[in-house]
Structure formats: structure tokens, C-alpha cells
Design a protein around this motif. Sequence first.
Motif, PDB file in Angstrom:
ATOM      1  N   ALA A 144      29.574  17.163   3.318  1.00 21.23           N
ATOM      2  CA  ALA A 144      28.105  17.172   3.387  1.00 21.23           C
ATOM      3  C   ALA A 144      27.640  17.549   4.794  1.00 21.23           C
ATOM      4  O   ALA A 144      26.661  18.279   4.955  1.00 21.23           O
ATOM      5  CB  ALA A 144      27.551  15.811   2.986  1.00 21.23           C
ATOM      6  N   GLN A 145      28.351  17.073   5.807  1.00 22.28           N
ATOM      7  CA  GLN A 145      28.004  17.404   7.188  1.00 22.28           C
ATOM      8  C   GLN A 145      28.177  18.902   7.440  1.00 22.28           C
ATOM      9  O   GLN A 145      27.372  19.519   8.128  1.00 22.28           O
ATOM     10  CB  GLN A 145      28.855  16.593   8.168  1.00 22.28           C
ATOM     11  CG  GLN A 145      28.415  16.681   9.608  1.00 22.28           C
ATOM     12  CD  GLN A 145      27.044  16.065   9.855  1.00 22.28           C
ATOM     13  OE1 GLN A 145      26.766  14.947   9.428  1.00 22.28           O
ATOM     14  NE2 GLN A 145      26.176  16.789  10.523  1.00 22.28           N
ATOM     15  N   LYS A 159      19.756  20.797   2.870  1.00 20.71           N
ATOM     16  CA  LYS A 159      19.015  19.667   3.437  1.00 20.71           C
ATOM     17  C   LYS A 159      17.932  19.166   2.489  1.00 20.71           C
ATOM     18  O   LYS A 159      17.561  17.995   2.528  1.00 20.71           O
ATOM     19  CB  LYS A 159      18.412  20.042   4.788  1.00 20.71           C
ATOM     20  CG  LYS A 159      17.893  18.827   5.526  1.00 20.71           C
ATOM     21  CD  LYS A 159      17.638  19.068   6.968  1.00 20.71           C
ATOM     22  CE  LYS A 159      17.163  17.746   7.556  1.00 20.71           C
ATOM     23  NZ  LYS A 159      16.940  17.791   8.952  1.00 20.71           N
ATOM     24  N   GLU A 160      17.452  20.041   1.595  1.00 23.17           N
ATOM     25  CA  GLU A 160      16.443  19.624   0.616  1.00 23.17           C
ATOM     26  C   GLU A 160      17.025  18.691  -0.450  1.00 23.17           C
ATOM     27  O   GLU A 160      16.296  18.158  -1.269  1.00 23.17           O
ATOM     28  CB  GLU A 160      15.795  20.843  -0.038  1.00 23.17           C
ATOM     29  CG  GLU A 160      14.951  21.657   0.916  1.00 23.17           C
ATOM     30  CD  GLU A 160      13.809  20.873   1.557  1.00 23.17           C
ATOM     31  OE1 GLU A 160      13.240  19.978   0.909  1.00 23.17           O
ATOM     32  OE2 GLU A 160      13.506  21.149   2.734  1.00 23.17           O
ATOM     33  N   ASN A 161      18.341  18.492  -0.443  1.00 21.85           N
ATOM     34  CA  ASN A 161      19.018  17.560  -1.357  1.00 21.85           C
ATOM     35  C   ASN A 161      19.423  16.282  -0.630  1.00 21.85           C
ATOM     36  O   ASN A 161      20.284  15.549  -1.098  1.00 21.85           O
ATOM     37  CB  ASN A 161      20.270  18.222  -1.943  1.00 21.85           C
ATOM     38  CG  ASN A 161      19.942  19.427  -2.772  1.00 21.85           C
ATOM     39  OD1 ASN A 161      19.433  19.313  -3.868  1.00 21.85           O
ATOM     40  ND2 ASN A 161      20.196  20.608  -2.228  1.00 21.85           N
ATOM     41  N   CYS A 162      18.836  16.041   0.528  1.00 22.22           N
ATOM     42  CA  CYS A 162      19.192  14.891   1.367  1.00 22.22           C
ATOM     43  C   CYS A 162      17.992  13.988   1.573  1.00 22.22           C
ATOM     44  O   CYS A 162      16.852  14.377   1.304  1.00 22.22           O
ATOM     45  CB  CYS A 162      19.684  15.371   2.737  1.00 22.22           C
ATOM     46  SG  CYS A 162      21.066  16.491   2.686  1.00 22.22           S
ATOM     47  N   LEU A 163      18.265  12.794   2.078  1.00 32.27           N
ATOM     48  CA  LEU A 163      17.188  11.912   2.530  1.00 32.27           C
ATOM     49  C   LEU A 163      17.621  11.203   3.794  1.00 32.27           C
ATOM     50  O   LEU A 163      18.799  11.093   4.080  1.00 32.27           O
ATOM     51  CB  LEU A 163      16.751  10.921   1.434  1.00 32.27           C
ATOM     52  CG  LEU A 163      17.737   9.949   0.811  1.00 32.27           C
ATOM     53  CD1 LEU A 163      17.991   8.763   1.703  1.00 32.27           C
ATOM     54  CD2 LEU A 163      17.170   9.470  -0.498  1.00 32.27           C
ATOM     55  N   CYS A 190      12.456  12.581   2.837  1.00 35.31           N
ATOM     56  CA  CYS A 190      13.111  12.874   1.574  1.00 35.31           C
ATOM     57  C   CYS A 190      12.991  14.366   1.257  1.00 35.31           C
ATOM     58  O   CYS A 190      11.888  14.910   1.301  1.00 35.31           O
ATOM     59  CB  CYS A 190      12.416  12.035   0.507  1.00 35.31           C
ATOM     60  SG  CYS A 190      13.213  12.038  -1.067  1.00 35.31           S
ATOM     61  N   GLY A 191      14.108  15.034   0.950  1.00 37.12           N
ATOM     62  CA  GLY A 191      14.101  16.441   0.569  1.00 37.12           C
ATOM     63  C   GLY A 191      13.439  16.635  -0.783  1.00 37.12           C
ATOM     64  O   GLY A 191      13.400  15.719  -1.606  1.00 37.12           O
ATOM     65  N   LYS A 192      12.947  17.837  -1.047  1.00 39.40           N
ATOM     66  CA  LYS A 192      12.169  18.081  -2.270  1.00 39.40           C
ATOM     67  C   LYS A 192      13.005  18.354  -3.513  1.00 39.40           C
ATOM     68  O   LYS A 192      12.471  18.398  -4.606  1.00 39.40           O
ATOM     69  CB  LYS A 192      11.192  19.227  -2.038  1.00 39.40           C
ATOM     70  CG  LYS A 192      11.838  20.565  -1.770  1.00 39.40           C
ATOM     71  CD  LYS A 192      10.808  21.636  -1.519  1.00 39.40           C
ATOM     72  CE  LYS A 192      11.517  22.953  -1.228  1.00 39.40           C
ATOM     73  NZ  LYS A 192      10.636  23.962  -0.739  1.00 39.40           N
ATOM     74  N   VAL A 240      23.243  13.180  -3.610  1.00 40.00           N
ATOM     75  CA  VAL A 240      22.341  13.076  -2.468  1.00 40.00           C
ATOM     76  C   VAL A 240      23.154  12.701  -1.234  1.00 40.00           C
ATOM     77  O   VAL A 240      24.014  11.828  -1.295  1.00 40.00           O
ATOM     78  CB  VAL A 240      21.261  11.993  -2.707  1.00 40.00           C
ATOM     79  CG1 VAL A 240      20.360  11.850  -1.511  1.00 40.00           C
ATOM     80  CG2 VAL A 240      20.454  12.301  -3.945  1.00 40.00           C
ATOM     81  N   SER A 241      22.859  13.370  -0.135  1.00 36.47           N
ATOM     82  CA  SER A 241      23.463  13.001   1.150  1.00 36.47           C
ATOM     83  C   SER A 241      22.457  12.157   1.906  1.00 36.47           C
ATOM     84  O   SER A 241      21.277  12.508   1.982  1.00 36.47           O
ATOM     85  CB  SER A 241      23.816  14.247   1.955  1.00 36.47           C
ATOM     86  OG  SER A 241      24.785  14.992   1.277  1.00 36.47           O
TER      87      SER A 241
END
Length: 162
Positions: A71-72, A81-85, A109-111, A119-120
Motif C-alpha cells: 500500500a505504501q 490515495k482516493e481508496n485511503c483514509l 477520507c478518499g472518495k 482500504v489503506s
Amino acid sequence: MDKLTYFMNSVLKIKYTLDALFGQGVSKYLPKDVIINYSKKTGRIKHVYQNDILLCTLRTDGGLAITPFFAQILLKSKKFKENCLEVDDESKAFVQEGSSVFCKHVTWCGKNIMIGGDVSVLHDGKVIAVGKAVLSTRMIKSFKKGVAVKIRDSLKSTNSGV
């Protein structure tokens, strides 16, 4: 089909899956020197490694279970990054230990977060855990109570006195 062709087709499958799950173009951040582990029984892709470090596991439902390390790497992509929070300082230690992320601790929170999606979880721009979303982006932003993400894999905290 020879082994090289089979391997190249496997890499393509992983790239297509990354793009489908996290957004077009995310697959270009897949390292070039990956090692693919296949099931002896079915011949399907099981795990993907880089230098003996697990990057992801392919699920039977077609999804990917990515590790915090991978993920990093993927975080270089804006679409990923839109799948991350992002979580606050208060919950960082708990999330690193594997506890679920609660809505009230989410600062950004990503969209593209969907229920059941990978989620990362970030803190100060670094991945601290990965998990499965219990709520979508819209719900996470509107709720002040409840679990947002169930953590599957995390960076275990090295500070024993936290």
C-alpha cells in the motif's frame, strides 16, 4: 504454454486487477522484480512477493488482499490515495495494533471507498494498516459513531509503553 509466457500473463492479470480495484494507472507502480507464488493444486496465483516481502494475496473472489508495505508503494499514485483514509493522533496506536477504525477518528477520507472494499489507513501520509471498509465514503463522513474499517493487517507498534 511455456513458463515465461505463463508468468507474463500472471503479471498482466495482477496489473488489470490493480487497475480495476484502485483506479486506472495504479498498476504502473507494481515493482518490476515481482515473484509470483502459484497454487500447486489449481495452478492459480496465490501470492506476489518482492525480495521475500509479501505484496499481496489474490482472493478466490478475484480481489486482492494487499499488505501495508505494498500500500505504501501504491500510495505514489493519486488514484490509489482516493481508496485511503487518514486517522487522528489519538487512534494511531490502536490502529497500528490491529484495532478497527471508528468514524469519529477519521480526519480525511478518499472518495472511492466502497463497502467491502480494501482500504489503506494513513497517518501523516504513511500507511499504518490495511483493512476492509464497513462503510462507504459518504457514510464515514456523515456518521460520528461506529466502525468505518475493520483492520486486516497493520504495522505492529514497536513502542511497548504506548
